[in-house]
Design an enzyme around this catalytic site. Structure first.
Site, PDB file in Angstrom:
ATOM      1  N   ALA A 191       0.825  -1.208   0.000  1.00  0.00           N
ATOM      2  CA  ALA A 191       0.000   0.000   0.000  1.00  0.00           C
ATOM      3  C   ALA A 191       0.863   1.264   0.000  1.00  0.00           C
ATOM      4  CB  ALA A 191      -0.946  -0.041   1.179  1.00  0.00           C
ATOM      5  N   ARG A 192       1.289   1.693   1.166  1.00  0.00           N
ATOM      6  CA  ARG A 192       2.136   2.873   1.292  1.00  0.00           C
ATOM      7  C   ARG A 192       3.025   2.721   2.514  1.00  0.00           C
ATOM      8  NH1 ARG A 192       1.522   4.084  -3.113  1.00  0.00           N
ATOM      9  NH2 ARG A 192       0.757   5.994  -4.060  1.00  0.00           N
TER      10      ARG A 192
ATOM     11  N   HIS B  42       9.193  -0.639  -4.473  1.00  0.00           N
ATOM     12  CA  HIS B  42       7.932  -0.012  -4.912  1.00  0.00           C
ATOM     13  C   HIS B  42       7.657  -0.290  -6.401  1.00  0.00           C
ATOM     14  CE1 HIS B  42       4.993   3.520  -3.946  1.00  0.00           C
ATOM     15  NE2 HIS B  42       4.450   2.656  -4.791  1.00  0.00           N
ATOM     16  N   ILE B  43       7.496  -1.577  -6.701  1.00  0.00           N
ATOM     17  CA  ILE B  43       7.327  -1.974  -8.108  1.00  0.00           C
ATOM     18  C   ILE B  43       6.007  -2.718  -8.367  1.00  0.00           C
ATOM     19  CG2 ILE B  43       9.800  -2.063  -8.683  1.00  0.00           C
ATOM     20  CD1 ILE B  43       9.638  -5.154  -8.250  1.00  0.00           C
TER      21      ILE B  43
ATOM     22  N   GLU C 226      10.759   6.223   1.922  1.00  0.00           N
ATOM     23  CA  GLU C 226      11.410   5.641   0.738  1.00  0.00           C
ATOM     24  C   GLU C 226      11.869   6.737  -0.230  1.00  0.00           C
ATOM     25  OE1 GLU C 226       7.832   3.326  -0.493  1.00  0.00           O
ATOM     26  OE2 GLU C 226       7.925   4.484  -2.340  1.00  0.00           O
TER      27      GLU C 226
END
Ligand code: 8YV
Length: 329
Positions: A240-241, A288-289, A270
């Site tokens: 998610a985040r 984050h892919i 990040e």
């Protein structure tokens, strides 16, 4: 005389996206993919009616005050926690995002990360590459069962539903979820998912996948207290985040074997990753892919570009986040 509106594309995108935008706009771009400081970004936004942004550019009151010509920020992401939507609405600036086009790809990745985490795929590969594999052992990288286990999903939007379908229909998992609002009975049946309170979700999930949007309310939704409620054999997956998980608390829980393992695609602060997480072997870390397939990234870039043309040329955005701005006009 050039009458095309001016826009800025803040990060490198596919060349065809730039070519498409150039048919409608005077385009300033960043095909070198430089990391601009905030003053750089503000300077480059002067005189621009629109910006094609990514999750890396924060569009807030301070930036809007310094960029009075800006009318639209088109995010190339479904998440929009980089937008201060209230500040944008107050200034009459529209925001758009890229929903739907990345749903299935991101759900695929969520499942891949769950599998890699539960079955210890990266950890065992590191062992093999380090030349440490010299005999068979009964418990060598023995992980957690995926098929038939209980899949917990926190946040049941489109991506959460995609993960539920994969788990229930593909792997015979028992799916439980928690969300701000319950799905309709028809959607619950389609996803074979049962609504439970957050506490029950934490206690029953063998694999807990986080797919909720980031906000002040979801900040550290998974911290030390929540991790303590989980099964010691459980895995946690965050696509998610960053900020939804307290990374320091998670690293401690992984170190202490409070939970078995985690799979993370997003991090607090990040692209920096907390050193405590880097030091844990029972965590799969990806940069984050989750939406990163070429067709999906093309679709995201095209939808962001279509929003720019739709709104700035035709007055009709495709996926507005604050449509009240349109009514004011
Ligand atoms: C993006 C994402 O790659 O869509 C989202 O919300 O997190 C990713 O798909 C990232 O935000 C870059 O814009």
């Amino acid at each position: 005389m050039n009458t095309k509106p001016s826009i800025l594309v803040a990060r490198a995108v596919f060349p065809e996206t730039i070519a498409f935008l150039q048919q409608h706009f005077d385009v300033a771009h960043n095909q070198a993919d430089e990391i601009w400081s905030r003053p750089d970004l503000i300077a480059r936004l002067q005189g621009k009616a629109g910006v094609l942004a990514t999750g890396s550019e924060r569009i807030d009151a301070e930036l809007l005050a310094a960029c009075p010509d800006l009318k639209l920020a088109a995010n190339m992401a479904v998440g929009f926690n980089n937008f201060d939507l209230a500040a944008m609405t107050a200034r009459g600036v529209l925001g758009t995002n890229t929903p739907d086009v990345l749903t299935e790809t991101t759900a695929d990745f969520g499942f891949a990360l769950l599998m890699a985490t539960a079955r210890r795929i990266t950890e065992s590969e590191h062992f093999l590459r380090a030349g440490q594999w010299n005999k068979w052992a009964i418990d060598m990288f023995a992980g957690a069962e995926v098929h038939g286990s209980t899949l917990g999903i926190l946040g049941m939007g489109r991506i959460g539903q995609g993960i539920a379908r994969r788990g229930a229909h593909g792997f015979g998992m028992n799916v439980v979820y928690h969300n701000r609002s319950r799905l309709t009975p028809a959607l619950e049946a389609e996803c074979k998912a049962r609504y439970v309170a957050k506490d029950e979700l934490l206690q029953t999930a063998d694999h807990l996948v986080l797919v909720l949007p980031y906000s002040a309310q979801s900040h550290h939704a998974i911290g030390a207290a929540e991790l303590a409620r989980m099964k010691p054999t459980a895995t946690l997956v965050n696509i998610a985040r960053g900020g939804i998980v307290d990374d320091v608390a998670l690293a401690k829980a992984l170190r202490d074997k409070r939970i078995a393992a985690a799979g993370l695609d997003v991090y607090e602060g990040e692209p920096k990753v907390h050193p405590d997480l880097l030091a844990c072997s029972n965590v799969v870390l990806t940069p984050h892919i989750a939406s990163a397939t070429v067709p999906t990234r093309r679709a995201m870039a095209q939808l962001a570009a279509d929003n720019l043309v739709g709104f700035l040329v035709n007055g009709q955005p495709l996926t507005p986040l604050n449509p009240e701005v349109l009514k004011k006009k």
